[in-house]
Scaffold this motif. Structure first.
Motif, PDB file in Angstrom:
ATOM      1  N   SER A  75       0.659  -1.286  -0.084  1.00  0.00           N
ATOM      2  CA  SER A  75      -0.079   0.039   0.065  1.00  0.00           C
ATOM      3  C   SER A  75       1.048   1.308  -0.035  1.00  0.00           C
ATOM      4  O   SER A  75       0.549   2.238  -0.718  1.00  0.00           O
ATOM      5  CB  SER A  75      -1.018   0.131   1.341  1.00  0.00           C
ATOM      6  N   SER A  76       2.099   0.995   0.668  1.00  0.00           N
ATOM      7  CA  SER A  76       2.806   2.325   0.701  1.00  0.00           C
ATOM      8  C   SER A  76       3.342   2.845  -0.572  1.00  0.00           C
ATOM      9  O   SER A  76       3.441   3.971  -0.969  1.00  0.00           O
ATOM     10  CB  SER A  76       3.987   2.060   1.807  1.00  0.00           C
ATOM     11  N   ARG A  77       3.827   1.737  -1.431  1.00  0.00           N
ATOM     12  CA  ARG A  77       4.504   2.098  -2.764  1.00  0.00           C
ATOM     13  C   ARG A  77       3.281   2.706  -3.810  1.00  0.00           C
ATOM     14  O   ARG A  77       3.332   3.372  -4.523  1.00  0.00           O
ATOM     15  CB  ARG A  77       5.052   0.552  -3.262  1.00  0.00           C
ATOM     16  N   SER A  79       0.416   3.914  -3.054  1.00  0.00           N
ATOM     17  CA  SER A  79      -0.146   5.153  -2.723  1.00  0.00           C
ATOM     18  C   SER A  79       0.914   6.384  -3.200  1.00  0.00           C
ATOM     19  O   SER A  79       0.642   7.387  -3.811  1.00  0.00           O
ATOM     20  CB  SER A  79       0.074   5.436  -1.109  1.00  0.00           C
ATOM     21  N   TYR A 437      -3.473   9.184  -2.165  1.00  0.00           N
ATOM     22  CA  TYR A 437      -2.327   8.462  -1.145  1.00  0.00           C
ATOM     23  C   TYR A 437      -3.294   7.697  -0.211  1.00  0.00           C
ATOM     24  O   TYR A 437      -2.541   6.583   0.148  1.00  0.00           O
ATOM     25  CB  TYR A 437      -1.649   9.560  -0.430  1.00  0.00           C
ATOM     26  N   TYR A 441      -4.665   2.526   1.613  1.00  0.00           N
ATOM     27  CA  TYR A 441      -4.756   2.041   2.886  1.00  0.00           C
ATOM     28  C   TYR A 441      -6.437   1.897   3.310  1.00  0.00           C
ATOM     29  O   TYR A 441      -6.576   1.233   4.348  1.00  0.00           O
ATOM     30  CB  TYR A 441      -4.342   3.279   3.787  1.00  0.00           C
ATOM     31  N   ASN A 449      -3.733  -1.635   7.076  1.00  0.00           N
ATOM     32  CA  ASN A 449      -4.777  -1.137   6.215  1.00  0.00           C
ATOM     33  C   ASN A 449      -6.282  -1.432   6.638  1.00  0.00           C
ATOM     34  O   ASN A 449      -6.330  -2.283   7.690  1.00  0.00           O
ATOM     35  CB  ASN A 449      -4.624  -1.965   4.776  1.00  0.00           C
TER      36      ASN A 449
END
Length: 532
Positions: A75-77, A79, A437, A441, A449
Protein backbone atom coordinates in the motif's frame (compact mmCIF):
# COMPACT_ATOMS: atom_id res chain seq x y z
CA UNK A 1 -12.10 14.87 -12.33
CA UNK A 2 -8.70 16.24 -11.30
CA UNK A 3 -7.17 19.36 -12.66
CA UNK A 4 -9.91 20.33 -14.99
CA UNK A 5 -10.34 23.82 -16.59
CA UNK A 6 -10.57 27.06 -14.65
CA UNK A 7 -11.94 29.96 -16.64
CA UNK A 8 -10.11 33.27 -16.44
CA UNK A 9 -10.05 36.70 -18.05
CA UNK A 10 -12.70 38.80 -19.71
CA UNK A 11 -12.94 36.95 -23.00
CA UNK A 12 -12.75 38.56 -26.42
CA UNK A 13 -14.81 38.78 -29.53
CA UNK A 14 -17.91 39.79 -27.62
CA UNK A 15 -18.99 41.99 -30.49
CA UNK A 16 -17.97 39.65 -33.27
CA UNK A 17 -20.76 37.82 -35.13
CA UNK A 18 -21.50 34.35 -33.84
CA UNK A 19 -20.75 32.96 -37.32
CA UNK A 20 -17.04 33.70 -36.81
CA UNK A 21 -15.49 30.32 -36.14
CA UNK A 22 -11.74 31.04 -36.43
CA UNK A 23 -11.31 32.01 -32.80
CA UNK A 24 -13.45 29.10 -31.65
CA UNK A 25 -11.44 26.60 -33.72
CA UNK A 26 -8.07 27.90 -32.55
CA UNK A 27 -8.96 28.05 -28.88
CA UNK A 28 -10.73 24.69 -29.12
CA UNK A 29 -7.46 23.15 -30.34
CA UNK A 30 -5.81 24.20 -27.08
CA UNK A 31 -8.21 21.78 -25.37
CA UNK A 32 -5.96 19.03 -26.75
CA UNK A 33 -3.94 19.60 -23.60
CA UNK A 34 -6.77 17.85 -21.78
CA UNK A 35 -5.90 14.62 -23.61
CA UNK A 36 -2.32 14.93 -22.38
CA UNK A 37 -3.57 15.46 -18.84
CA UNK A 38 -6.30 12.82 -18.87
CA UNK A 39 -4.07 10.16 -20.38
CA UNK A 40 -1.33 10.70 -17.83
CA UNK A 41 -3.68 10.45 -14.85
CA UNK A 42 -5.57 7.50 -16.32
CA UNK A 43 -2.74 5.25 -17.45
CA UNK A 44 -1.32 4.53 -13.99
CA UNK A 45 -4.41 2.53 -12.92
CA UNK A 46 -3.62 -0.22 -15.43
CA UNK A 47 0.18 0.02 -15.34
CA UNK A 48 0.45 -0.89 -11.66
CA UNK A 49 -1.43 -4.14 -12.44
CA UNK A 50 0.85 -5.23 -15.32
CA UNK A 51 3.02 -8.29 -14.63
CA UNK A 52 6.33 -6.84 -15.80
CA UNK A 53 5.81 -3.56 -13.94
CA UNK A 54 5.14 -5.51 -10.73
CA UNK A 55 8.26 -7.63 -11.26
CA UNK A 56 10.31 -4.45 -11.84
CA UNK A 57 8.96 -2.18 -9.12
CA UNK A 58 7.03 -4.49 -6.79
CA UNK A 59 8.08 -6.57 -3.79
CA UNK A 60 8.85 -10.30 -4.03
CA UNK A 61 6.62 -12.58 -1.90
CA UNK A 62 6.27 -16.29 -1.18
CA UNK A 63 2.49 -15.98 -0.71
CA UNK A 64 1.63 -17.42 -4.12
CA UNK A 65 -1.95 -18.20 -3.12
CA UNK A 66 -2.71 -14.48 -2.75
CA UNK A 67 -0.18 -13.20 -5.29
CA UNK A 68 0.25 -15.84 -8.05
CA UNK A 69 2.86 -13.73 -9.82
CA UNK A 70 5.16 -13.85 -6.81
CA UNK A 71 5.27 -10.05 -6.60
CA UNK A 72 2.94 -7.50 -5.09
CA UNK A 73 2.71 -3.76 -4.55
CA UNK A 74 2.49 -2.73 -0.87
CA UNK A 75 0.00 0.00 0.00
CA UNK A 76 2.86 2.41 0.75
CA UNK A 77 4.35 2.05 -2.73
CA UNK A 78 0.96 2.07 -4.43
CA UNK A 79 0.03 5.29 -2.63
CA UNK A 80 3.34 6.90 -3.51
CA UNK A 81 3.32 5.97 -7.20
CA UNK A 82 -0.30 6.99 -7.81
CA UNK A 83 -0.54 10.13 -5.68
CA UNK A 84 2.90 11.69 -6.27
CA UNK A 85 1.69 13.02 -9.65
CA UNK A 86 -0.86 15.14 -7.80
CA UNK A 87 1.85 16.51 -5.51
CA UNK A 88 3.69 17.72 -8.60
CA UNK A 89 0.53 19.17 -10.14
CA UNK A 90 -0.18 21.09 -6.91
CA UNK A 91 3.04 23.04 -7.28
CA UNK A 92 2.67 23.22 -11.05
CA UNK A 93 -0.73 24.88 -10.65
CA UNK A 94 0.75 27.49 -8.29
CA UNK A 95 3.56 28.16 -10.80
CA UNK A 96 1.05 28.60 -13.62
CA UNK A 97 0.24 32.25 -12.84
CA UNK A 98 3.86 33.55 -12.87
CA UNK A 99 4.63 31.40 -15.94
CA UNK A 100 1.67 32.95 -17.76
CA UNK A 101 2.71 36.50 -16.84
CA UNK A 102 6.41 36.10 -17.67
CA UNK A 103 6.38 33.82 -20.72
CA UNK A 104 2.88 34.51 -21.97
CA UNK A 105 0.00 32.07 -22.25
CA UNK A 106 1.12 30.45 -25.51
CA UNK A 107 4.85 30.07 -24.73
CA UNK A 108 3.95 29.00 -21.20
CA UNK A 109 1.95 26.08 -22.60
CA UNK A 110 4.84 25.11 -24.88
CA UNK A 111 7.28 25.22 -21.95
CA UNK A 112 4.88 23.07 -19.92
CA UNK A 113 5.07 20.40 -22.63
CA UNK A 114 8.87 20.29 -22.28
CA UNK A 115 8.62 19.83 -18.50
CA UNK A 116 6.04 17.11 -19.04
CA UNK A 117 8.25 15.32 -21.59
CA UNK A 118 11.11 15.24 -19.08
CA UNK A 119 8.84 13.41 -16.66
CA UNK A 120 7.69 10.96 -19.36
CA UNK A 121 11.31 10.24 -20.33
CA UNK A 122 12.29 9.48 -16.74
CA UNK A 123 9.34 7.11 -16.28
CA UNK A 124 9.96 5.32 -19.58
CA UNK A 125 13.63 4.69 -18.85
CA UNK A 126 13.20 3.90 -15.14
CA UNK A 127 14.53 0.64 -13.71
CA UNK A 128 14.09 1.54 -10.06
CA UNK A 129 11.19 2.99 -8.12
CA UNK A 130 12.98 6.25 -7.21
CA UNK A 131 13.52 7.21 -10.87
CA UNK A 132 9.94 6.31 -11.72
CA UNK A 133 8.62 8.47 -8.87
CA UNK A 134 10.80 11.44 -9.85
CA UNK A 135 9.44 11.11 -13.38
CA UNK A 136 5.91 11.20 -12.00
CA UNK A 137 6.77 14.42 -10.13
CA UNK A 138 8.06 16.19 -13.26
CA UNK A 139 5.10 14.95 -15.28
CA UNK A 140 2.89 16.35 -12.53
CA UNK A 141 4.59 19.75 -12.73
CA UNK A 142 3.86 19.83 -16.46
CA UNK A 143 0.25 18.77 -15.97
CA UNK A 144 -0.25 21.37 -13.22
CA UNK A 145 1.08 24.13 -15.47
CA UNK A 146 -1.14 22.97 -18.34
CA UNK A 147 -4.22 22.81 -16.09
CA UNK A 148 -3.79 26.52 -15.32
CA UNK A 149 -2.45 27.88 -18.61
CA UNK A 150 -4.72 26.26 -21.18
CA UNK A 151 -8.06 27.31 -19.65
CA UNK A 152 -6.58 30.78 -19.12
CA UNK A 153 -5.61 30.94 -22.79
CA UNK A 154 -8.98 29.60 -23.91
CA UNK A 155 -11.08 31.97 -21.84
CA UNK A 156 -9.04 35.02 -22.88
CA UNK A 157 -9.16 34.14 -26.59
CA UNK A 158 -12.61 32.60 -27.13
CA UNK A 159 -15.82 34.57 -27.82
CA UNK A 160 -17.74 35.26 -24.62
CA UNK A 161 -21.01 33.81 -25.86
CA UNK A 162 -19.47 30.34 -26.17
CA UNK A 163 -16.67 30.59 -23.63
CA UNK A 164 -18.29 28.18 -21.19
CA UNK A 165 -18.64 25.46 -23.82
CA UNK A 166 -15.08 26.01 -25.08
CA UNK A 167 -13.57 25.71 -21.60
CA UNK A 168 -15.80 22.72 -20.84
CA UNK A 169 -14.33 21.16 -23.99
CA UNK A 170 -11.05 20.91 -22.10
CA UNK A 171 -12.79 18.72 -19.51
CA UNK A 172 -14.16 16.61 -22.35
CA UNK A 173 -10.63 16.20 -23.73
CA UNK A 174 -9.54 14.97 -20.30
CA UNK A 175 -12.16 12.22 -20.46
CA UNK A 176 -10.94 11.26 -23.95
CA UNK A 177 -7.42 11.00 -22.57
CA UNK A 178 -8.65 8.71 -19.81
CA UNK A 179 -10.38 6.50 -22.40
CA UNK A 180 -7.27 6.33 -24.60
CA UNK A 181 -5.22 5.31 -21.55
CA UNK A 182 -7.63 2.46 -20.78
CA UNK A 183 -7.63 1.23 -24.38
CA UNK A 184 -3.83 1.30 -24.75
CA UNK A 185 -3.30 -0.35 -21.35
CA UNK A 186 -5.67 -3.13 -22.41
CA UNK A 187 -3.71 -3.59 -25.64
CA UNK A 188 -0.29 -3.92 -23.95
CA UNK A 189 -1.13 -5.54 -20.59
CA UNK A 190 -0.32 -9.12 -21.69
CA UNK A 191 3.24 -8.35 -22.82
CA UNK A 192 5.75 -9.97 -20.50
CA UNK A 193 8.59 -7.47 -20.91
CA UNK A 194 9.18 -3.77 -20.20
CA UNK A 195 7.34 -2.76 -23.37
CA UNK A 196 4.04 -3.56 -21.62
CA UNK A 197 4.23 -0.36 -19.57
CA UNK A 198 6.87 1.56 -21.54
CA UNK A 199 4.60 1.76 -24.59
CA UNK A 200 1.72 3.10 -22.50
CA UNK A 201 3.93 5.75 -20.94
CA UNK A 202 6.00 6.78 -23.98
CA UNK A 203 2.90 7.41 -26.14
CA UNK A 204 2.53 10.59 -24.11
CA UNK A 205 5.39 12.08 -26.12
CA UNK A 206 2.97 12.14 -29.07
CA UNK A 207 0.30 14.10 -27.17
CA UNK A 208 2.88 16.65 -25.97
CA UNK A 209 4.36 17.02 -29.47
CA UNK A 210 0.94 17.67 -31.03
CA UNK A 211 0.03 20.27 -28.41
CA UNK A 212 3.40 22.04 -28.52
CA UNK A 213 3.49 22.08 -32.33
CA UNK A 214 -0.05 23.35 -32.61
CA UNK A 215 0.50 26.14 -30.10
CA UNK A 216 3.44 27.32 -32.22
CA UNK A 217 0.97 28.39 -34.91
CA UNK A 218 -1.71 29.83 -32.63
CA UNK A 219 -1.78 33.53 -31.68
CA UNK A 220 -0.82 34.80 -28.26
CA UNK A 221 -3.54 36.09 -25.96
CA UNK A 222 -4.33 39.71 -26.97
CA UNK A 223 -4.92 40.51 -23.29
CA UNK A 224 -1.38 39.47 -22.36
CA UNK A 225 0.07 41.40 -25.32
CA UNK A 226 -1.79 44.56 -24.29
CA UNK A 227 -0.53 44.10 -20.73
CA UNK A 228 3.03 44.00 -22.10
CA UNK A 229 2.48 47.11 -24.22
CA UNK A 230 2.57 45.23 -27.54
CA UNK A 231 -0.47 46.88 -29.10
CA UNK A 232 0.36 46.07 -32.74
CA UNK A 233 0.92 42.41 -31.94
CA UNK A 234 -2.33 42.39 -29.97
CA UNK A 235 -4.23 43.82 -32.95
CA UNK A 236 -2.75 41.16 -35.23
CA UNK A 237 -3.59 38.35 -32.79
CA UNK A 238 -7.14 39.61 -32.32
CA UNK A 239 -7.64 39.91 -36.08
CA UNK A 240 -6.76 36.23 -36.45
CA UNK A 241 -9.18 35.25 -33.70
CA UNK A 242 -12.06 37.30 -35.12
CA UNK A 243 -11.28 36.91 -38.86
CA UNK A 244 -11.23 40.71 -39.20
CA UNK A 245 -8.61 43.10 -40.57
CA UNK A 246 -6.21 44.45 -37.90
CA UNK A 247 -7.40 47.99 -38.78
CA UNK A 248 -11.08 47.09 -38.57
CA UNK A 249 -13.00 49.34 -36.12
CA UNK A 250 -14.38 46.24 -34.44
CA UNK A 251 -10.86 45.08 -33.61
CA UNK A 252 -9.99 48.48 -32.16
CA UNK A 253 -13.18 48.44 -30.10
CA UNK A 254 -12.25 45.08 -28.62
CA UNK A 255 -8.71 46.27 -27.88
CA UNK A 256 -10.10 49.35 -26.16
CA UNK A 257 -12.25 47.11 -23.98
CA UNK A 258 -9.18 45.10 -23.00
CA UNK A 259 -7.23 48.30 -22.28
CA UNK A 260 -10.08 49.61 -20.13
CA UNK A 261 -10.24 46.37 -18.14
CA UNK A 262 -6.47 46.41 -17.71
CA UNK A 263 -6.54 50.04 -16.53
CA UNK A 264 -9.21 49.20 -13.97
CA UNK A 265 -7.13 46.27 -12.77
CA UNK A 266 -4.01 48.44 -12.46
CA UNK A 267 -5.91 51.13 -10.56
CA UNK A 268 -6.91 48.54 -7.98
CA UNK A 269 -3.23 47.97 -7.31
CA UNK A 270 -1.45 44.76 -6.51
CA UNK A 271 -3.64 42.51 -4.40
CA UNK A 272 -2.29 39.96 -1.95
CA UNK A 273 -3.56 36.52 -1.08
CA UNK A 274 -4.84 37.99 2.18
CA UNK A 275 -7.30 40.10 0.16
CA UNK A 276 -8.97 36.87 -0.96
CA UNK A 277 -10.23 36.38 2.59
CA UNK A 278 -11.33 39.89 3.53
CA UNK A 279 -15.03 40.23 4.49
CA UNK A 280 -17.17 42.96 2.94
CA UNK A 281 -20.28 43.76 0.94
CA UNK A 282 -18.81 41.98 -2.08
CA UNK A 283 -18.64 38.73 -0.05
CA UNK A 284 -15.05 38.06 -1.11
CA UNK A 285 -14.39 35.54 1.63
CA UNK A 286 -17.51 33.54 0.73
CA UNK A 287 -16.53 33.51 -2.93
CA UNK A 288 -12.95 32.47 -2.26
CA UNK A 289 -13.98 29.69 0.12
CA UNK A 290 -16.68 28.58 -2.33
CA UNK A 291 -14.05 28.19 -5.05
CA UNK A 292 -11.67 26.33 -2.77
CA UNK A 293 -14.32 24.00 -1.38
CA UNK A 294 -16.13 23.25 -4.62
CA UNK A 295 -12.82 21.87 -5.87
CA UNK A 296 -12.42 19.88 -2.67
CA UNK A 297 -15.94 18.46 -2.89
CA UNK A 298 -15.39 17.56 -6.55
CA UNK A 299 -12.49 15.34 -5.49
CA UNK A 300 -14.47 13.97 -2.55
CA UNK A 301 -17.17 12.60 -4.87
CA UNK A 302 -14.86 9.59 -5.17
CA UNK A 303 -14.49 9.79 -8.94
CA UNK A 304 -10.73 9.34 -8.84
CA UNK A 305 -11.16 6.12 -6.90
CA UNK A 306 -12.62 4.68 -10.10
CA UNK A 307 -10.04 6.12 -12.48
CA UNK A 308 -6.96 5.66 -10.28
CA UNK A 309 -7.79 2.33 -8.65
CA UNK A 310 -10.65 1.03 -10.79
CA UNK A 311 -8.68 -1.87 -12.28
CA UNK A 312 -7.53 -3.00 -8.83
CA UNK A 313 -11.00 -2.60 -7.34
CA UNK A 314 -12.78 -4.54 -10.08
CA UNK A 315 -10.17 -7.33 -9.80
CA UNK A 316 -10.70 -7.62 -6.04
CA UNK A 317 -14.47 -7.58 -6.56
CA UNK A 318 -14.20 -10.78 -8.59
CA UNK A 319 -14.77 -9.29 -12.05
CA UNK A 320 -12.94 -11.45 -14.59
CA UNK A 321 -11.80 -8.77 -17.06
CA UNK A 322 -11.32 -5.54 -15.12
CA UNK A 323 -9.41 -3.86 -17.97
CA UNK A 324 -12.46 -4.08 -20.25
CA UNK A 325 -14.71 -2.74 -17.48
CA UNK A 326 -12.31 0.20 -17.08
CA UNK A 327 -12.68 0.91 -20.80
CA UNK A 328 -16.47 0.80 -20.45
CA UNK A 329 -16.48 3.26 -17.55
CA UNK A 330 -14.25 5.62 -19.53
CA UNK A 331 -16.58 5.45 -22.53
CA UNK A 332 -19.44 6.49 -20.26
CA UNK A 333 -17.29 9.34 -18.93
CA UNK A 334 -16.50 10.63 -22.44
CA UNK A 335 -19.98 10.57 -23.91
CA UNK A 336 -21.85 11.79 -20.84
CA UNK A 337 -19.66 14.90 -20.67
CA UNK A 338 -21.24 16.10 -23.93
CA UNK A 339 -24.78 16.61 -22.54
CA UNK A 340 -23.15 18.31 -19.56
CA UNK A 341 -21.51 20.86 -21.87
CA UNK A 342 -24.93 21.57 -23.39
CA UNK A 343 -26.85 21.50 -20.11
CA UNK A 344 -24.66 24.11 -18.42
CA UNK A 345 -26.30 26.88 -20.43
CA UNK A 346 -29.68 25.15 -20.74
CA UNK A 347 -30.48 24.21 -17.13
CA UNK A 348 -28.02 26.29 -15.15
CA UNK A 349 -25.05 25.54 -12.93
CA UNK A 350 -26.69 25.30 -9.52
CA UNK A 351 -29.54 22.97 -10.47
CA UNK A 352 -27.26 20.52 -12.29
CA UNK A 353 -24.84 20.44 -9.36
CA UNK A 354 -27.72 19.64 -6.99
CA UNK A 355 -29.17 16.89 -9.17
CA UNK A 356 -25.75 15.44 -9.93
CA UNK A 357 -24.84 15.22 -6.25
CA UNK A 358 -28.17 13.55 -5.45
CA UNK A 359 -27.81 10.88 -8.17
CA UNK A 360 -24.19 10.16 -7.22
CA UNK A 361 -25.13 9.87 -3.56
CA UNK A 362 -27.87 7.31 -4.26
CA UNK A 363 -25.69 5.25 -6.62
CA UNK A 364 -22.74 5.07 -4.24
CA UNK A 365 -24.85 4.04 -1.26
CA UNK A 366 -26.43 1.32 -3.42
CA UNK A 367 -22.99 0.09 -4.57
CA UNK A 368 -21.87 -0.12 -0.94
CA UNK A 369 -25.03 -1.89 0.26
CA UNK A 370 -25.14 -4.38 -2.62
CA UNK A 371 -21.38 -4.93 -2.51
CA UNK A 372 -21.40 -6.06 1.12
CA UNK A 373 -24.38 -8.39 0.66
CA UNK A 374 -23.30 -10.40 -2.41
CA UNK A 375 -20.36 -12.73 -3.00
CA UNK A 376 -17.64 -12.27 -5.58
CA UNK A 377 -19.12 -15.23 -7.48
CA UNK A 378 -22.56 -13.61 -7.82
CA UNK A 379 -22.42 -12.69 -11.52
CA UNK A 380 -25.78 -10.83 -11.69
CA UNK A 381 -24.83 -8.89 -8.57
CA UNK A 382 -21.44 -7.94 -10.01
CA UNK A 383 -23.11 -6.75 -13.22
CA UNK A 384 -25.47 -4.67 -11.10
CA UNK A 385 -22.51 -3.06 -9.36
CA UNK A 386 -20.95 -2.21 -12.73
CA UNK A 387 -24.23 -0.68 -13.93
CA UNK A 388 -24.51 1.49 -10.80
CA UNK A 389 -20.89 2.62 -11.14
CA UNK A 390 -21.59 3.62 -14.76
CA UNK A 391 -24.69 5.62 -13.72
CA UNK A 392 -22.60 7.30 -11.04
CA UNK A 393 -19.89 8.19 -13.58
CA UNK A 394 -22.53 9.52 -15.98
CA UNK A 395 -23.91 11.78 -13.25
CA UNK A 396 -20.44 13.11 -12.46
CA UNK A 397 -19.42 13.61 -16.09
CA UNK A 398 -22.53 15.64 -16.91
CA UNK A 399 -22.54 17.77 -13.77
CA UNK A 400 -19.69 18.04 -11.27
CA UNK A 401 -17.00 17.21 -13.85
CA UNK A 402 -17.22 20.36 -16.02
CA UNK A 403 -19.44 22.62 -13.89
CA UNK A 404 -17.20 22.87 -10.83
CA UNK A 405 -14.53 24.42 -13.05
CA UNK A 406 -16.95 26.78 -14.80
CA UNK A 407 -18.15 28.02 -11.41
CA UNK A 408 -14.57 28.61 -10.31
CA UNK A 409 -14.00 30.85 -13.31
CA UNK A 410 -17.16 32.89 -12.83
CA UNK A 411 -17.43 33.80 -9.16
CA UNK A 412 -14.28 35.84 -8.50
CA UNK A 413 -14.03 39.63 -8.90
CA UNK A 414 -11.36 41.08 -11.15
CA UNK A 415 -8.87 42.29 -8.55
CA UNK A 416 -8.39 38.88 -6.88
CA UNK A 417 -9.36 36.56 -9.74
CA UNK A 418 -5.89 35.20 -10.58
CA UNK A 419 -4.93 34.53 -6.96
CA UNK A 420 -8.30 33.09 -5.97
CA UNK A 421 -8.26 30.81 -9.01
CA UNK A 422 -4.75 29.60 -8.18
CA UNK A 423 -5.93 28.75 -4.65
CA UNK A 424 -8.92 26.85 -6.07
CA UNK A 425 -6.86 24.88 -8.58
CA UNK A 426 -4.27 24.11 -5.91
CA UNK A 427 -7.09 22.91 -3.64
CA UNK A 428 -8.20 20.48 -6.33
CA UNK A 429 -4.75 18.97 -6.66
CA UNK A 430 -4.12 18.91 -2.90
CA UNK A 431 -7.26 16.87 -2.31
CA UNK A 432 -6.46 14.77 -5.35
CA UNK A 433 -3.12 13.92 -3.76
CA UNK A 434 -4.62 13.22 -0.33
CA UNK A 435 -7.35 10.95 -1.65
CA UNK A 436 -4.98 9.16 -4.02
CA UNK A 437 -2.53 8.52 -1.19
CA UNK A 438 -5.09 7.41 1.39
CA UNK A 439 -7.26 5.16 -0.79
CA UNK A 440 -5.01 2.06 -0.82
CA UNK A 441 -4.85 2.13 2.96
CA UNK A 442 -8.65 2.37 3.07
CA UNK A 443 -9.51 -0.44 0.65
CA UNK A 444 -6.59 -2.90 0.79
CA UNK A 445 -6.36 -5.78 3.26
CA UNK A 446 -3.42 -6.70 5.45
CA UNK A 447 -1.52 -5.12 8.35
CA UNK A 448 -1.82 -1.34 8.51
CA UNK A 449 -4.82 -1.22 6.15
CA UNK A 450 -8.47 -0.58 6.91
CA UNK A 451 -9.60 -3.30 4.51
CA UNK A 452 -12.85 -1.53 3.63
CA UNK A 453 -13.04 -2.85 0.07
CA UNK A 454 -16.42 -2.03 -1.43
CA UNK A 455 -17.51 -0.46 1.88
CA UNK A 456 -15.45 2.60 0.91
CA UNK A 457 -18.49 3.61 -1.15
CA UNK A 458 -20.29 4.42 2.09
CA UNK A 459 -17.70 7.18 2.49
CA UNK A 460 -18.11 8.45 -1.08
CA UNK A 461 -21.90 8.40 -0.73
CA UNK A 462 -21.68 10.50 2.43
CA UNK A 463 -19.33 13.00 0.77
CA UNK A 464 -21.76 13.33 -2.16
CA UNK A 465 -24.44 14.19 0.38
CA UNK A 466 -22.03 16.87 1.59
CA UNK A 467 -21.73 18.10 -2.01
CA UNK A 468 -25.49 18.55 -2.18
CA UNK A 469 -25.67 20.47 1.12
CA UNK A 470 -22.69 22.66 0.16
CA UNK A 471 -24.20 23.54 -3.22
CA UNK A 472 -27.58 24.44 -1.73
CA UNK A 473 -26.14 26.91 0.77
CA UNK A 474 -23.04 28.24 -1.02
CA UNK A 475 -23.33 28.16 -4.83
CA UNK A 476 -25.48 30.77 -6.64
CA UNK A 477 -26.99 30.44 -10.10
CA UNK A 478 -24.77 32.38 -12.54
CA UNK A 479 -26.16 31.19 -15.88
CA UNK A 480 -26.28 33.90 -18.55
CA UNK A 481 -24.53 36.59 -16.49
CA UNK A 482 -21.43 38.57 -17.35
CA UNK A 483 -18.58 38.45 -14.86
CA UNK A 484 -19.51 41.93 -13.64
CA UNK A 485 -23.15 40.93 -13.15
CA UNK A 486 -21.96 38.09 -10.92
CA UNK A 487 -20.59 40.82 -8.61
CA UNK A 488 -24.09 42.32 -8.43
CA UNK A 489 -25.56 38.88 -7.77
CA UNK A 490 -23.33 38.35 -4.73
CA UNK A 491 -23.93 41.87 -3.43
CA UNK A 492 -27.72 41.74 -3.64
CA UNK A 493 -28.72 38.11 -3.06
CA UNK A 494 -27.78 34.88 -1.34
CA UNK A 495 -27.09 31.55 -3.06
CA UNK A 496 -30.59 30.38 -2.09
CA UNK A 497 -32.29 33.48 -3.56
CA UNK A 498 -29.83 33.90 -6.44
CA UNK A 499 -32.05 32.30 -9.10
CA UNK A 500 -34.74 34.95 -8.65
CA UNK A 501 -32.29 37.87 -8.66
CA UNK A 502 -30.48 36.40 -11.68
CA UNK A 503 -33.74 36.48 -13.65
CA UNK A 504 -34.13 40.17 -12.74
CA UNK A 505 -30.60 40.94 -13.91
CA UNK A 506 -31.17 39.20 -17.24
CA UNK A 507 -34.68 40.58 -17.79
CA UNK A 508 -33.73 44.21 -17.02
CA UNK A 509 -30.21 43.92 -18.51
CA UNK A 510 -28.70 45.47 -15.36
CA UNK A 511 -25.01 46.31 -15.21
CA UNK A 512 -22.57 47.53 -12.57
CA UNK A 513 -22.56 51.06 -14.01
CA UNK A 514 -26.35 51.22 -13.66
CA UNK A 515 -26.53 50.31 -9.99
CA UNK A 516 -26.12 53.42 -7.85
CA UNK A 517 -28.19 52.46 -4.87
CA UNK A 518 -31.33 51.88 -6.94
CA UNK A 519 -31.13 49.58 -9.97
CA UNK A 520 -32.11 51.14 -13.27
CA UNK A 521 -32.61 49.58 -16.66
CA UNK A 522 -29.87 50.06 -19.21
CA UNK A 523 -30.52 49.84 -22.93
CA UNK A 524 -27.93 49.40 -25.66
CA UNK A 525 -27.54 47.87 -29.08
CA UNK A 526 -25.69 44.67 -28.16
CA UNK A 527 -27.49 41.46 -27.42
CA UNK A 528 -27.09 40.34 -23.83
CA UNK A 529 -25.50 37.10 -25.04
CA UNK A 530 -22.72 39.10 -26.67
CA UNK A 531 -21.66 41.02 -23.56
CA UNK A 532 -18.19 40.53 -22.18
Amino acid sequence: MPGGPAMSGEGIGASAPKSKVAGIAMTAFAAFGGILFGYDTGTISGIIQMDDWLRTFGVKTDDLSTYPLGYYLPSSRESLVVSILSAGTFFGALLGAPAADILGRRLGIMASCLVFCLGVALQTGAHDLATFVVGRVFAGLGVGLVSTLIPMYQSECSPKWIRGAVVSGYQWAITIGLLLAAVINNATKDRQNHSAWQISISIQFIWAFILCSGMFYLPESPRWLIKKGKDKAAAKALSRLTSLDPMDPEVETELNDIRAALKEEQELGESSYLDCFRPGHNKIILRTLSGIFIQAWQQLTGINFIFYYGTTFFTNAGIKDPFLITIATNIVNVFMTIPGMWGIERFGRRSLLLWGAAVMCICEYLVAIIGVTISVNDTPGQKGLIALVCIYIAAFASTWGPIAWVITGEIFPLNIRAKAMSLSVASNWLWNFGIGYATPYLVNTGPGNAGLGVKVFFIWGSTCLGCLIFTYFCIPETKGLSLEQVDLLYQNSTPITSAKYRRELVAQDLHVSDVKGVPETRHDDKESTEKV
